[in-house]
Scaffold this active site. Structure first.
Site, PDB file in Angstrom:
ATOM      1  N   GLY A  39       0.762  -1.004   0.110  1.00  0.00           N
ATOM      2  CA  GLY A  39       0.055  -0.021   0.315  1.00  0.00           C
ATOM      3  C   GLY A  39       0.879   1.303  -0.008  1.00  0.00           C
ATOM      4  O   GLY A  39       2.000   1.156  -0.399  1.00  0.00           O
ATOM      5  N   HIS A  42       2.301   4.535  -5.142  1.00  0.00           N
ATOM      6  CA  HIS A  42       2.981   5.762  -6.042  1.00  0.00           C
ATOM      7  C   HIS A  42       3.077   5.317  -6.980  1.00  0.00           C
ATOM      8  O   HIS A  42       2.614   4.127  -7.450  1.00  0.00           O
ATOM      9  CB  HIS A  42       4.286   5.994  -5.317  1.00  0.00           C
ATOM     10  N   HIS A  45       4.204   1.356  -7.893  1.00  0.00           N
ATOM     11  CA  HIS A  45       3.175   0.551  -7.967  1.00  0.00           C
ATOM     12  C   HIS A  45       2.170   0.457  -9.192  1.00  0.00           C
ATOM     13  O   HIS A  45       1.960  -0.705  -9.646  1.00  0.00           O
ATOM     14  CB  HIS A  45       2.358   0.629  -6.587  1.00  0.00           C
ATOM     15  N   GLN A  69       7.375  -9.910   7.922  1.00  0.00           N
ATOM     16  CA  GLN A  69       8.379  -9.226   7.536  1.00  0.00           C
ATOM     17  C   GLN A  69       9.138  -8.055   8.147  1.00  0.00           C
ATOM     18  O   GLN A  69      10.143  -7.656   7.769  1.00  0.00           O
ATOM     19  CB  GLN A  69       8.400  -8.844   5.828  1.00  0.00           C
ATOM     20  N   GLY A 155       8.494  -5.596  -8.479  1.00  0.00           N
ATOM     21  CA  GLY A 155       9.443  -4.327  -8.780  1.00  0.00           C
ATOM     22  C   GLY A 155      11.017  -4.823  -8.745  1.00  0.00           C
ATOM     23  O   GLY A 155      11.316  -5.294  -7.672  1.00  0.00           O
ATOM     24  N   LYS A 157      13.138  -2.644  -7.744  1.00  0.00           N
ATOM     25  CA  LYS A 157      13.950  -1.916  -6.744  1.00  0.00           C
ATOM     26  C   LYS A 157      14.136  -2.829  -5.433  1.00  0.00           C
ATOM     27  O   LYS A 157      15.286  -2.861  -5.021  1.00  0.00           O
ATOM     28  CB  LYS A 157      12.927  -0.644  -6.293  1.00  0.00           C
ATOM     29  N   ASP A 158      13.324  -3.752  -5.307  1.00  0.00           N
ATOM     30  CA  ASP A 158      13.503  -4.945  -4.087  1.00  0.00           C
ATOM     31  C   ASP A 158      14.016  -6.220  -4.955  1.00  0.00           C
ATOM     32  O   ASP A 158      13.482  -7.110  -5.106  1.00  0.00           O
ATOM     33  CB  ASP A 158      12.232  -5.252  -3.541  1.00  0.00           C
ATOM     34  N   VAL A 184      10.876   2.650 -11.059  1.00  0.00           N
ATOM     35  CA  VAL A 184      10.383   4.021 -11.288  1.00  0.00           C
ATOM     36  C   VAL A 184      11.099   5.177 -10.336  1.00  0.00           C
ATOM     37  O   VAL A 184      11.155   4.763  -9.434  1.00  0.00           O
ATOM     38  CB  VAL A 184       8.857   4.210 -11.211  1.00  0.00           C
ATOM     39  N   LEU A 192      11.489   5.531  -6.593  1.00  0.00           N
ATOM     40  CA  LEU A 192      10.219   5.674  -5.542  1.00  0.00           C
ATOM     41  C   LEU A 192      10.117   4.635  -4.623  1.00  0.00           C
ATOM     42  O   LEU A 192      10.444   3.500  -5.028  1.00  0.00           O
ATOM     43  CB  LEU A 192       9.108   5.573  -6.571  1.00  0.00           C
TER      44      LEU A 192
END
Length: 290
Positions: A39, A42, A45, A69, A155, A157-158, A184, A192
């Site tokens: 959630g 941005h 997502h 987590q 994503g 990013k992770d 992104v 982000l």
């Protein structure tokens, strides 16, 4: 791909109700895509939704801040939440179903079984956040079993999470296509992240050093440098330019096992994690990629 889910946009809180809602599309042979999130949505997502839509006619987005987590001293209680805003954004972006369960719906009071990953989960993020990826993969496995998607989107990013989800799909034989969507970024290069909401004015500026270090390494590779140790030193030098930034790790690793490499090649991942003030951020680039 045009949505074919029956009825209109729906918000579902119960597992049984979600399974019921997906029965008809599944019987019709309609591809279902899953976008798992915590959630506070941005544009990153929403880009995952776009990626899911290229492969699936029905897109389910989960919005679930997964307690498993988070460690005992992490930010579970203050993790940013805005379910009403998330629902508005998801509906406006064409999500078919938002699945927003309570923790009690996802986890029985006394759990007996969980997903426990091996050594790939023990380094990098796993070393800083022990048990983190076991919590992530337990939630992801449950979502896979609840939604039964043909496609799941995570994503870049992770990147360690995405690598472990790929292993989960392979090792537990989930019949799911994994899409890892590019990171992104803000126009100034900041990746982000929902945790960017924690960044104050000065810290927001300091945080740019993460992407700046990655770009410096990328530029050096483009100019012919392939020695990982030299590139790592360069990255640390850039990170040292900003006070108030505490680096957890900067590493150049292979894309399969995330093991350190000695020589950079196309596909090598450059990962960085650091605390900027009180906010912990991660970022990465793929050499020769996004």
């Amino acid at each position: 791909m045009t949505s074919t889910v029956s009825n209109s946009f729906r918000v579902i809180r119960r597992v049984a109700e979600l399974r019921d809602a997906l029965t008809a599309p599944r019987r019709q042979g309609t591809a279902i895509g899953l976008v798992p999130t915590m959630g506070f949505l941005h544009e990153g997502h929403l880009a995952l939704v776009d990626a899911a839509r290229t492969r699936a006619a029905v897109v389910v987005m989960s919005v679930f801040v997964n307690p498993l987590q988070f460690g005992p001293h992490e930010d579970f209680a203050r993790y940013p939440r805005d379910l009403e805003g998330d629902i508005r954004k998801a509906e406006a972006h064409g999500v078919d179903i938002v699945f927003a369960p309570e923790s009690s719906e996802m986890y029985a009071a006394e759990r007996t079984v969980a997903v426990i990953p091996f050594s790939l989960a023990d380094r990098w993020e796993g070393a800083v956040r022990p048990g983190h990826f076991g919590g992530v993969l337990t939630a992801v496995a449950k979502l896979f079993n609840i939604v039964l998607p043909q496609v799941a989107v995570f994503g870049q990013k992770d990147i360690q999470q995405a690598t472990l989800v790929r292993a989960l799909i392979r090792d537990l034989d989930f019949p799911i296509e994994l899409i890892v969507a590019p990171t992104v970024r803000e126009p100034d290069g900041l990746a982000l992240s929902s945790r960017n909401a924690y960044l104050g004015g000065d810290d927001r500026t300091r945080a740019l050093v993460l992407s700046r270090a990655l770009r410096a390494i990328q530029s050096a590779v483009a100019q012919g440098e392939t020695d990982a140790a030299e590139l790592e030193t360069l990255g640390y030098e850039v990170l040292a330019e900003e006070s108030g930034v505490q680096v957890d790790y900067l590493a150049l690793v292979d894309p399969e096992r995330l093991e350190p490499v000695s020589t950079v090649a196309p596909g090598t991942i450059v990962m960085v994690a650091a605390r900027v003030g009180s906010t912990r951020l991660i970022d990465n680039i793929i050499i020769g990629g996004a």
